[in-house]
Scaffold this motif. Structure first.
Motif, PDB file in Angstrom:
ATOM      1  N   ASP A  14      43.980  41.046  66.024  1.00  0.00           N
ATOM      2  CA  ASP A  14      43.715  39.607  66.084  1.00  0.00           C
ATOM      3  C   ASP A  14      44.265  38.887  64.858  1.00  0.00           C
ATOM      4  OD1 ASP A  14      42.474  39.801  68.519  1.00  0.00           O
ATOM      5  OD2 ASP A  14      40.432  39.746  67.701  1.00  0.00           O
ATOM      6  N   LEU A  55      44.583  30.976  67.636  1.00  0.00           N
ATOM      7  CA  LEU A  55      44.675  32.310  68.232  1.00  0.00           C
ATOM      8  C   LEU A  55      43.619  33.275  67.700  1.00  0.00           C
ATOM      9  CD1 LEU A  55      48.509  32.854  68.498  1.00  0.00           C
ATOM     10  CD2 LEU A  55      46.869  32.451  70.328  1.00  0.00           C
ATOM     11  N   TRP A  57      40.542  32.732  67.657  1.00  0.00           N
ATOM     12  CA  TRP A  57      39.391  32.627  68.555  1.00  0.00           C
ATOM     13  C   TRP A  57      39.767  32.827  70.018  1.00  0.00           C
ATOM     14  CZ3 TRP A  57      39.674  28.765  64.609  1.00  0.00           C
ATOM     15  CH2 TRP A  57      38.744  28.949  63.612  1.00  0.00           C
ATOM     16  N   ARG A  58      40.907  33.400  70.302  1.00  0.00           N
ATOM     17  CA  ARG A  58      41.347  33.494  71.698  1.00  0.00           C
ATOM     18  C   ARG A  58      40.457  34.397  72.541  1.00  0.00           C
ATOM     19  NH1 ARG A  58      44.683  36.986  69.040  1.00  0.00           N
ATOM     20  NH2 ARG A  58      45.068  38.985  70.047  1.00  0.00           N
ATOM     21  N   ARG A  59      39.774  35.354  71.964  1.00  0.00           N
ATOM     22  CA  ARG A  59      38.902  36.240  72.742  1.00  0.00           C
ATOM     23  C   ARG A  59      37.526  35.624  72.987  1.00  0.00           C
ATOM     24  NH1 ARG A  59      41.368  41.230  73.027  1.00  0.00           N
ATOM     25  NH2 ARG A  59      42.844  41.648  71.347  1.00  0.00           N
ATOM     26  N   SER A  60      36.993  34.910  72.003  1.00  0.00           N
ATOM     27  CA  SER A  60      35.643  34.366  72.149  1.00  0.00           C
ATOM     28  C   SER A  60      35.625  32.963  72.754  1.00  0.00           C
ATOM     29  CB  SER A  60      34.937  34.347  70.795  1.00  0.00           C
ATOM     30  OG  SER A  60      35.638  33.548  69.872  1.00  0.00           O
ATOM     31  N   HIS A  61      36.690  32.185  72.576  1.00  0.00           N
ATOM     32  CA  HIS A  61      36.761  30.819  73.092  1.00  0.00           C
ATOM     33  C   HIS A  61      38.118  30.583  73.764  1.00  0.00           C
ATOM     34  CE1 HIS A  61      33.833  30.672  69.794  1.00  0.00           C
ATOM     35  NE2 HIS A  61      33.199  29.804  70.565  1.00  0.00           N
ATOM     36  N   PRO A  62      38.364  31.195  74.912  1.00  0.00           N
ATOM     37  CA  PRO A  62      39.703  31.100  75.510  1.00  0.00           C
ATOM     38  C   PRO A  62      40.081  29.707  76.006  1.00  0.00           C
ATOM     39  CG  PRO A  62      38.223  32.288  76.971  1.00  0.00           C
ATOM     40  CD  PRO A  62      37.480  32.055  75.696  1.00  0.00           C
ATOM     41  N   VAL A  63      39.118  28.921  76.467  1.00  0.00           N
ATOM     42  CA  VAL A  63      39.464  27.602  77.023  1.00  0.00           C
ATOM     43  C   VAL A  63      39.925  26.634  75.930  1.00  0.00           C
ATOM     44  CG1 VAL A  63      38.592  25.613  78.315  1.00  0.00           C
ATOM     45  CG2 VAL A  63      38.026  27.937  79.048  1.00  0.00           C
ATOM     46  N   VAL A  65      41.237  27.395  73.080  1.00  0.00           N
ATOM     47  CA  VAL A  65      42.517  27.907  72.588  1.00  0.00           C
ATOM     48  C   VAL A  65      43.626  27.574  73.573  1.00  0.00           C
ATOM     49  CG1 VAL A  65      43.803  30.018  72.061  1.00  0.00           C
ATOM     50  CG2 VAL A  65      41.499  29.698  71.167  1.00  0.00           C
ATOM     51  N   MET A  66      43.324  27.679  74.866  1.00  0.00           N
ATOM     52  CA  MET A  66      44.309  27.344  75.891  1.00  0.00           C
ATOM     53  C   MET A  66      44.683  25.858  75.814  1.00  0.00           C
ATOM     54  SD  MET A  66      44.078  27.825  80.018  1.00  0.00           S
ATOM     55  CE  MET A  66      42.810  26.604  80.181  1.00  0.00           C
TER      56      MET A  66
END
Length: 86
Positions: A14, A55, A57-63, A65-66
């Motif tokens: 990460d 990036l 926080w891409r695993r815990s907060h994907p929306v 980050v998207m």
């Protein structure tokens, strides 16, 4: 829902992905900067850094980050000149 504990390897991945993307995008902006567009260069650099940080926080907060990543990407690429354009 319980998540399995993350291993040390995934944490290293990460951090590495976040740093590499942020540094790469910042380097793209700096490499293509001109003397007359210092403000745009600074905004492009901030967008590149923001993408790298997002990036993390891409695993815990994907929306979120998207939502952040494409916006930063558009900003960075809008700052870069088109290849082959005259």
């Amino acid at each position: 829902m319980l998540r399995p504990p993350r291993s040390r390897l995934w944490r290293i991945v990460d951090v590495t992905v976040s740093l590499v993307v942020g540094l790469y995008l910042t380097a793209l902006v700096v490499d293509n900067s001109t003397e007359h567009a210092a403000v745009l260069t600074i905004f492009g650099m901030l967008a590149g850094v923001a993408q790298g940080v997002a990036l993390w926080w891409r695993r815990s907060h994907p929306v979120p980050v998207m939502a952040i990543a494409p916006g930063g990407g558009f900003r960075v690429h809008a700052r870069l000149p088109l290849r082959g354009a005259r």
